[in-house]
Design an enzyme around this catalytic site. Structure first.
Site, PDB file in Angstrom:
ATOM      1  N   SER A  32       0.838  -1.194   0.000  1.00 54.45           N
ATOM      2  CA  SER A  32       0.000   0.000   0.000  1.00 54.45           C
ATOM      3  C   SER A  32       0.880   1.254   0.000  1.00 54.45           C
ATOM      4  CB  SER A  32      -0.913  -0.065   1.229  1.00 54.45           C
ATOM      5  OG  SER A  32      -1.976   0.818   1.093  1.00 54.45           O
ATOM      6  N   ARG A  54     -11.404   6.038  10.261  1.00 56.67           N
ATOM      7  CA  ARG A  54     -10.839   4.690  10.265  1.00 56.67           C
ATOM      8  C   ARG A  54     -11.875   3.663   9.830  1.00 56.67           C
ATOM      9  NH1 ARG A  54      -6.492   1.476   9.644  1.00 56.67           N
ATOM     10  NH2 ARG A  54      -6.472  -0.267  11.095  1.00 56.67           N
ATOM     11  N   ASP A  84      -8.239  -7.163  -4.333  1.00 56.23           N
ATOM     12  CA  ASP A  84      -7.914  -5.818  -3.837  1.00 56.23           C
ATOM     13  C   ASP A  84      -8.559  -4.791  -4.761  1.00 56.23           C
ATOM     14  OD1 ASP A  84      -6.780  -3.425  -3.062  1.00 56.23           O
ATOM     15  OD2 ASP A  84      -4.708  -4.154  -3.089  1.00 56.23           O
ATOM     16  N   HIS A 101      -7.533  -5.836  -0.020  1.00 57.40           N
ATOM     17  CA  HIS A 101      -6.283  -5.082   0.059  1.00 57.40           C
ATOM     18  C   HIS A 101      -5.415  -5.556   1.233  1.00 57.40           C
ATOM     19  CE1 HIS A 101      -3.545  -1.749  -0.386  1.00 57.40           C
ATOM     20  NE2 HIS A 101      -3.824  -1.276   0.810  1.00 57.40           N
ATOM     21  N   ASP A 102      -6.052  -5.881   2.346  1.00 59.11           N
ATOM     22  CA  ASP A 102      -5.314  -6.299   3.544  1.00 59.11           C
ATOM     23  C   ASP A 102      -4.585  -7.625   3.364  1.00 59.11           C
ATOM     24  OD1 ASP A 102      -5.412  -4.264   5.302  1.00 59.11           O
ATOM     25  OD2 ASP A 102      -7.017  -5.057   6.553  1.00 59.11           O
TER      26      ASP A 102
END
Lengths: 390, 210
Positions: free
Chosen positions: A163, A233, A329, A362-363
């Protein structure tokens, strides 16, 4: 090396001394930032794992992501949770600390020991707040380069990160190509997309809409924009996952109840999870840092300084690249990694590219994805063989 | 993890060996359609080439990168245009031409990107293929069992004669050619003619711009 003193007025962490190293840059070598301002004093907090070998050829710089920090493979001094890349970095793991010397530094503008907006401006004796200069990904990399100089490392065996960490890795390869033997940008892009800027703007607006933000001057008022940062967040966290992950983890399951409560409590598990993510984040992250770092990502566009031609950014590079993306992602989709690969091909660079099949979103770069580890290890082994790193 | 412990065979399939023999040691090589990387691995380790690969299948790419080979996922039909001219000494297209959508464009790119191109393919003019079609009246299932005409990726099979004609049409020079018969014997294709096209099961050509 000096122990870090807690300097985080906003985090209110009495008794917490951040472990690790600190590199202090003084006015004799000011850091000239892209915005035109120079930082005459800068502390860089960093961690190292493993041993630097005799010919200093085994150093790996890990660049952390937006909400990460330098605590890669140890219990976090603030949260008590395990390091963010504990499944990647360690003895016998992909970034094998028995073999490599792994460095990770908190980015400029951060809030875990490196100078950022929550620190005291030596000129005024007050926290910087919004008087802290705007920073860029290139600025973060400039600061890291000063650290690498300080450590006496001529050439990094590898620069990697996911990222925003991947953005820094790419920036390293462009800014200091002769210092980068291999570059492994993961789940990233050569420029921040409109969609991603949009998500960041939602987060920033949430913070700035919180009355406790106080125009950025919350530290002087002994307040913190907890609700705003938590919402930022929560929104961001959704973008790190995939629909499949959310469905698998939560589905439409209810939280501690058998039926919906006809109200706005967290009826659903996914709501409860997000609220927890938001409130936990507030305990370890500074709201102004969040503004500055998201902005740095928004400004990132490697091609812009090279006439809009990304390939020109890499022209003449001798570094070996391994670009890695993940199928699910949607924040940094494979197409964006492919743009990097095409640019590298256009200058006949040494590049590998893999897209790892996973539904973890994405994680995935933080999670246990064996194919990802195997690919990364294989690439590093090949490069180590080439460089003669035992 | 010890990736250095990867076992490395010192021999490769005979058609790949023919290709490898055409490559000068320590040259720059792009292998288009490199599969699991067998040829590329051989070239990198036994001929010390600076080698790169392009492979369509993700499984193939991942296998290559796991073994430390610089390979990207890509498509010969769409991605070769991104490579600069003269970037490599050799561009290899091994057993892949027949699977491309437009073999003419691919061939032009090969000799543009590389000083030389090496192309190998199964000869559709081989007598057994002809016999199969003539006697059974069915499309040959040559490359792998179970790949019938409707599910084979090989949409553009050609014969040695077809290939030589195409090179002439595209103004691509054939520097040398080899035909490989069923027993693994090679025959030089100085003037690829009727017999080579009949008895050559595989063909390997070294090409360059005129």
């Amino acid at each position: 090396m000096a122990q870090l003193q807690p300097r985080h007025h906003n985090l209110h962490l009495p008794g917490v001394t951040l472990p690790g190293h600190r590199f202090a840059i003084g006015p004799e070598t000011p850091l000239r930032l892209d915005c035109g301002v120079s930082l005459s004093r800068l502390d860089i907090a960093y961690q190292t794992y493993g041993q630097l070998n005799a010919d200093r050829s085994n150093a790996i710089l890990v660049c952390h992501a937006l909400s990460g920090d330098q605590f890669v493979m140890e219990r976090h001094p603030v949260t008590g949770r395990e390091g963010w890349w504990e499944n990647m970095v360690g003895p016998g793991l992909t970034l094998d600390t028995d073999r490599y010397f792994v460095i990770c530094a908190n980015v400029v503008g951060g809030c875990m020991g490196t100078t950022g907006p929550s620190d005291i401006d030596p000129a005024t004796g007050k926290p910087y707040g919004l008087t802290f200069p705007l920073i860029t990904i290139a600025d973060m990399v400039r600061a890291q380069k000063l650290l690498i100089d300080h450590l006496g490392i001529e050439s990094l065996f590898c620069v990697t990160g996911g990222s925003m960490g991947g953005m820094q890795a790419l920036q390293w390869a462009v800014s200091y190509p002769e210092r980068v033997f291999t570059c492994v940008p993961i789940a990233t892009a050569a420029r921040h997309s409109a969609q991603n800027i949009a998500f960041h703007e939602v987060g920033r607006q949430a913070i700035m809409a919180d009355p406790d933000w106080c125009g950025g001057d919350y530290l002087a008022h002994d307040k913190r924009p907890r609700r705003g940062l938590a919402v930022a967040r929560m929104a961001a966290h959704i973008t790190y996952l995939s629909e499949a992950t959310l469905h698998r983890k939560f589905g439409r399951n209810l939280q501690d109840r058998r039926e919906v409560a006809y109200g706005f409590d967290a009826d659903f598990q996914v709501e409860s999870y997000l609220r927890h993510q938001g409130s936990a984040f507030v305990e370890r992250f500074d709201a102004n840092s969040y503004l500055y770092i998201t902005r740095a990502m928004d400004y990132f566009d490697l091609a812009s300084e090279h006439g809009g031609m990304l390939a020109n950014a890499f022209r003449g590079t001798k570094s070996r690249f391994c670009v890695i993306s993940f199928t699910s992602d949607w924040l940094f989709p494979t197409t964006q990694s492919r743009e990097v690969v095409h640019a590298l091909n256009a200058v006949a660079a040494n590049v590998s590219f893999v897209e790892i099949a996973t539904d973890k979103g994405h994680d995935a770069f933080l999670l246990d994805v064996p194919e990802f580890f195997a690919t990364f290890s294989g690439f590093l082994n090949g490069a180590a063989e080439h460089r003669g790193v035992k | 993890m010890d990736g250095n412990a990867v076992t490395r065979p010192s021999t490769i399939r005979v058609d790949l060996q023919l290709v490898a023999d055409m490559v000068t040691a320590r040259s720059r090589v792009l292998d288009v359609g490199c599969g699991d990387g067998a040829l590329l691995d051989y070239l990198v380790h036994f001929k010390q080439v600076d080698g790169r690969g392009v492979e369509l299948s993700q499984a193939g790419v991942n296998a290559c990168v796991r073994h430390g080979l610089p390979v990207i996922q890509g498509d010969a039909d769409t991605d070769l245009k991104d490579y600069p001219s003269d970037a490599f000494d050799y561009v290899i297209l091994s057993q892949t031409l027949q699977a491309t959508r437009d073999p003419r464009i691919v061939l032009r790119h090969l000799v543009r990107i590389g000083q030389r191109a090496i192309v190998s393919f199964s000869n559709f003019g081989f007598w057994r293929v002809r016999w199969h079609l003539a006697w059974h009246g069915r499309m040959p299932v040559a490359e792998a069992p179970g790949l019938y005409w409707y599910d084979t990726p090989n949409i553009h099979p050609c014969t040695i004669t077809d290939f030589v004609d195409l090179c002439r049409e595209l103004d691509i020079a054939i520097e040398s050619g080899l035909a490989l018969d069923r027993r693994g014997r090679t025959r030089r294709l100085n003037s690829p003619g009727f017999f080579a096209n009949l008895f050559g099961e595989q063909a390997v050509f070294l090409l360059r711009r005129p």
